[in-house]
Motif scaffolding. Structure first.
Motif, PDB file in Angstrom:
ATOM      1  N   ASN A   1      25.743  -2.475   7.943  1.00 12.13           N
ATOM      2  CA  ASN A   1      25.306  -3.117   8.693  1.00 12.13           C
ATOM      3  C   ASN A   1      23.473  -2.942   8.588  1.00 12.13           C
ATOM      4  N   ASP A   2      22.804  -1.856   8.707  1.00  9.39           N
ATOM      5  CA  ASP A   2      21.576  -1.504   9.490  1.00  9.39           C
ATOM      6  C   ASP A   2      20.531  -1.677   8.341  1.00  9.39           C
ATOM      7  N   ILE A   3      19.531  -2.052   9.323  1.00  9.01           N
ATOM      8  CA  ILE A   3      18.055  -2.243   8.104  1.00  9.01           C
ATOM      9  C   ILE A   3      17.524  -1.204   8.988  1.00  9.01           C
ATOM     10  N   TYR A   4      16.425  -0.495   8.642  1.00  6.57           N
ATOM     11  CA  TYR A   4      15.358   0.347   8.776  1.00  6.57           C
ATOM     12  C   TYR A   4      14.181   0.182   8.397  1.00  6.57           C
ATOM     13  N   LEU A   5      13.329   0.540   8.876  1.00 10.01           N
ATOM     14  CA  LEU A   5      11.794   0.004   8.446  1.00 10.01           C
ATOM     15  C   LEU A   5      10.623   1.673   9.136  1.00 10.01           C
ATOM     16  N   ASP A   6      10.351   2.069   7.894  1.00  8.67           N
ATOM     17  CA  ASP A   6       9.415   3.109   8.784  1.00  8.67           C
ATOM     18  C   ASP A   6       8.251   3.250   7.480  1.00  8.67           C
ATOM     19  N   TYR A   7       7.693   3.616   9.047  1.00  2.29           N
ATOM     20  CA  TYR A   7       5.844   3.816   8.585  1.00  2.29           C
ATOM     21  C   TYR A   7       5.724   5.216   8.519  1.00  2.29           C
ATOM     22  N   ILE A   8       4.850   5.679   7.298  1.00  2.00           N
ATOM     23  CA  ILE A   8       5.228   7.097   6.699  1.00  2.00           C
ATOM     24  C   ILE A   8       4.156   7.363   8.162  1.00  2.00           C
ATOM     25  N   TRP A   9       4.569   8.447   7.698  1.00  2.00           N
ATOM     26  CA  TRP A   9       3.828   9.215   8.713  1.00  2.00           C
ATOM     27  C   TRP A   9       4.097   8.465  10.700  1.00  2.00           C
ATOM     28  N   ASN A  10       4.288   7.238  10.941  1.00  2.00           N
ATOM     29  CA  ASN A  10       4.381   6.568  11.989  1.00  2.00           C
ATOM     30  C   ASN A  10       5.064   6.624  13.106  1.00  2.00           C
ATOM     31  N   GLY A  11       6.954   6.953  12.355  1.00  2.00           N
ATOM     32  CA  GLY A  11       7.374   6.884  13.311  1.00  2.00           C
ATOM     33  C   GLY A  11       8.748   4.977  12.331  1.00  2.00           C
ATOM     34  N   ARG A  12       9.862   5.073  13.319  1.00  5.31           N
ATOM     35  CA  ARG A  12      10.930   4.669  12.132  1.00  5.31           C
ATOM     36  C   ARG A  12      10.903   3.391  13.877  1.00  5.31           C
ATOM     37  N   PHE A  13      11.828   2.186  12.805  1.00  5.37           N
ATOM     38  CA  PHE A  13      11.832   1.298  13.278  1.00  5.37           C
ATOM     39  C   PHE A  13      13.434   0.311  12.909  1.00  5.37           C
ATOM     40  N   HIS A  14      14.845   0.208  14.710  1.00  3.01           N
ATOM     41  CA  HIS A  14      15.944  -0.085  13.691  1.00  3.01           C
ATOM     42  C   HIS A  14      15.347  -1.184  14.222  1.00  3.01           C
ATOM     43  N   ILE A  15      15.473  -2.301  12.304  1.00  5.95           N
ATOM     44  CA  ILE A  15      14.961  -3.715  13.021  1.00  5.95           C
ATOM     45  C   ILE A  15      16.620  -4.374  13.440  1.00  5.95           C
ATOM     46  N   THR A  16      17.831  -4.238  12.704  1.00  9.01           N
ATOM     47  CA  THR A  16      19.067  -4.976  13.166  1.00  9.01           C
ATOM     48  C   THR A  16      19.167  -4.236  14.898  1.00  9.01           C
ATOM     49  N   ASN A  17      18.633  -3.364  15.485  1.00  9.57           N
ATOM     50  CA  ASN A  17      18.816  -3.270  16.628  1.00  9.57           C
ATOM     51  C   ASN A  17      17.479  -2.359  17.759  1.00  9.57           C
ATOM     52  N   ASP A  18      17.077  -3.677  18.187  1.00 12.89           N
ATOM     53  CA  ASP A  18      15.542  -3.411  18.413  1.00 12.89           C
ATOM     54  C   ASP A  18      15.067  -2.681  20.169  1.00 12.89           C
ATOM     55  N   THR A  19      16.635  -2.850  20.793  1.00 14.83           N
ATOM     56  CA  THR A  19      16.750  -0.982  21.454  1.00 14.83           C
ATOM     57  C   THR A  19      16.822  -0.169  21.461  1.00 14.83           C
ATOM     58  N   SER A  20      17.301   0.280  20.164  1.00 16.15           N
ATOM     59  CA  SER A  20      17.977   1.909  19.954  1.00 16.15           C
ATOM     60  C   SER A  20      17.242   2.552  20.119  1.00 16.15           C
ATOM     61  N   SER A  21      17.473   4.245  19.977  1.00 19.53           N
ATOM     62  CA  SER A  21      16.837   5.108  20.515  1.00 19.53           C
ATOM     63  C   SER A  21      16.091   5.199  19.391  1.00 19.53           C
ATOM     64  N   ASP A  22      15.999   5.365  18.501  1.00 18.86           N
ATOM     65  CA  ASP A  22      15.393   5.289  16.769  1.00 18.86           C
ATOM     66  C   ASP A  22      14.162   4.936  16.896  1.00 18.86           C
ATOM     67  N   ASN A  23      13.816   4.299  17.890  1.00 15.13           N
ATOM     68  CA  ASN A  23      12.882   3.240  17.596  1.00 15.13           C
ATOM     69  C   ASN A  23      11.835   4.022  17.544  1.00 15.13           C
ATOM     70  N   ILE A  24      10.326   4.342  17.419  1.00 13.87           N
ATOM     71  CA  ILE A  24       9.180   5.269  17.883  1.00 13.87           C
ATOM     72  C   ILE A  24       7.857   4.273  17.418  1.00 13.87           C
ATOM     73  N   ASN A  25       7.695   3.844  18.583  1.00 16.10           N
ATOM     74  CA  ASN A  25       6.071   2.991  18.487  1.00 16.10           C
ATOM     75  C   ASN A  25       4.603   3.854  18.449  1.00 16.10           C
TER      76      ASN A  25
ATOM     77  N   ASP B   1       0.691  -1.162   0.002  1.00 15.35           N
ATOM     78  CA  ASP B   1       0.190   0.088   0.144  1.00 15.35           C
ATOM     79  C   ASP B   1       0.525   1.005   0.147  1.00 15.35           C
ATOM     80  N   GLY B   2       2.419   1.489  -0.229  1.00 11.89           N
ATOM     81  CA  GLY B   2       3.411   2.289   0.114  1.00 11.89           C
ATOM     82  C   GLY B   2       3.336   3.169   1.373  1.00 11.89           C
ATOM     83  N   GLN B   3       2.771   2.719   2.289  1.00 14.21           N
ATOM     84  CA  GLN B   3       3.154   2.918   3.476  1.00 14.21           C
ATOM     85  C   GLN B   3       3.841   2.807   4.636  1.00 14.21           C
ATOM     86  N   LYS B   4       5.041   1.960   4.221  1.00 16.74           N
ATOM     87  CA  LYS B   4       6.083   1.310   4.974  1.00 16.74           C
ATOM     88  C   LYS B   4       7.354   0.674   3.929  1.00 16.74           C
ATOM     89  N   ILE B   5       8.096   1.719   4.045  1.00 14.79           N
ATOM     90  CA  ILE B   5       9.454   1.580   3.339  1.00 14.79           C
ATOM     91  C   ILE B   5      10.824   0.909   4.676  1.00 14.79           C
TER      92      ILE B   5
END
Length: 268
Positions: A244-268, A233-237
C-alpha cells in the motif's frame, strides 16, 4: 493491433516524450494509412522500422516479433530502447529463452545482448547514453549460484559483470534500475550480505566504486521494500513498501512517505 476504426490526432505525452499517430483502419492490417511519430503499442509486440511519416505502408515494413516482447524502457535522450523478448526472429537466437534486446533508433538495429544465456533474463534498464544495461537473470552463464542475479552489461566493451555474485550475495536479487548517468543501480534483494535482513530491501550500487549500500535496512521490519526506481543522478530512489505504501529516499538527506504526507517517517 493499436487501434481499430479511425483515430485522428491522438497524442500521448510522457515527460519530454510524445507518441502520436493518425490512423484509418486497423493498424497492423494489410494496408493501413498512418502518419506516425514515436510509436509503441502495448499489445505484446515491439514495432520497429520506418515508424515516422508512414502512409499506405503494409506490415512488411515492420519487424514483428514472433513471440511476446514486453517491459520496454526508453533512454531519456530517446535514442535507445531495451526490452525483454521470447521472439526468435529479432536476432539470431532461437533457444526459447526470454532475452534482453537493445534497439538503437539511429540505425534501426536490434541487438540480443543475452544470446549466450542458458536461462531467462528480464527486468532491464538502460543508461541515457545506451552504454550500460542492467538486467535480472537466472542464467548460469555468468556464474552459477542458483540465484536471481543482477547483471551489468557494458555495451562498448561487450562485457558482463554479475554484480550480485561478485558482491557475495547469499540470496536472490530482483528488479534493477540504472540511473541516466550510468553511475548507480538500485535493486531489491533478499540477500543479507549488505546489511539487509530477510525482508526484501532496496540496495544502491555505486558502479565506479563497487560499493553496495542498503537504503532500507531494518526500516520496515516485516514488510518488503520492492520495485525501486532511481533518479537520473542516482541520488533519489522511490520504492514500494508492502502492498500500500510508496516511499521516496533522498540519499543522505531523509525519507518521504509519499502516500502519507503526515507520517512521522518524513524527514525534511
Amino acid at each position: 493491433l493499436c487501434t481499430t476504426g479511425t483515430l485522428t490526432g491522438f497524442a500521448f505525452n510522457a515527460g519530454t516524450h510524445t507518441w502520436s499517430w493518425t490512423c484509418a483502419g486497423q493498424f497492423g492490417g494489410n494496408n493501413p494509412v498512418c502518419s506516425v511519430s514515436e510509436l509503441y503499442c502495448g499489445d505484446g509486440d515491439i514495432y520497429t522500422g520506418a515508424i515516422s511519416n508512414i502512409v499506405s505502408q503494409d506490415r512488411s515494413s515492420f519487424t514483428v516479433g514472433d513471440d511476446t516482447s514486453d517491459d520496454a524502457e526508453i533512454s531519456f535522450d530517446d535514442k535507445f530502447v531495451v526490452f525483454e523478448s521470447f521472439a526468435t526472429n529479432l536476432d539470431t537466437v532461437t533457444n526459447g529463452r526470454n532475452h534482453i534486446m537493445l534497439y538503437e533508433k539511429a540505425t534501426n538495429d536490434i541487438l540480443n545482448i543475452t544470446d549466450d544465456a542458458d536461462e531467462h533474463s528480464f527486468n532491464t534498464s538502460v543508461s541515457n547514453d545506451g552504454e550500460w544495461i542492467v538486467f535480472e537473470s537466472t542464467a548460469t552463464t555468468w556464474w552459477n549460484n542458483g540465484l536471481n542475479n543482477i547483471i551489468l552489461y557494458d555495451v562498448q566493451n561487450d562485457s558482463y559483470n554479475n554484480i550480485t555474485y561478485n558482491g557475495g550475495a547469499n540470496d536472490s536479487s530482483y528488479n534493477p534500475t540504472i540511473s541516466d548517468d550510468g553511475l548507480y543501480i538500485a535493486f531489491e534483494t533478499r540477500a543479507t550480505t549488505w546489511n539487509s535482513d530477510w525482508d526484501r530491501e532496496i540496495i544502491r550500487y555505486d558502479i565506479q566504486n563497487n560499493y553496495f549500500e542498503s537504503i532500507t535496512f531494518k526500516s520496515f521490519n516485516g514488510f518488503d521494500a520492492t520495485n525501486p526506481s532511481i533518479s537520473a543522478d542516482g541520488q533519489k530512489i522511490v520504492y514500494q513498501v508492502g502492498t500500500n505504501d510508496i516511499y521516496l529516499d533522498y540519499i543522505w538527506n531523509g525519507r518521504f512517505h509519499i502516500t502519507n504526507d503526515t507520517s512521522s517517517d518524513n524527514i525534511n
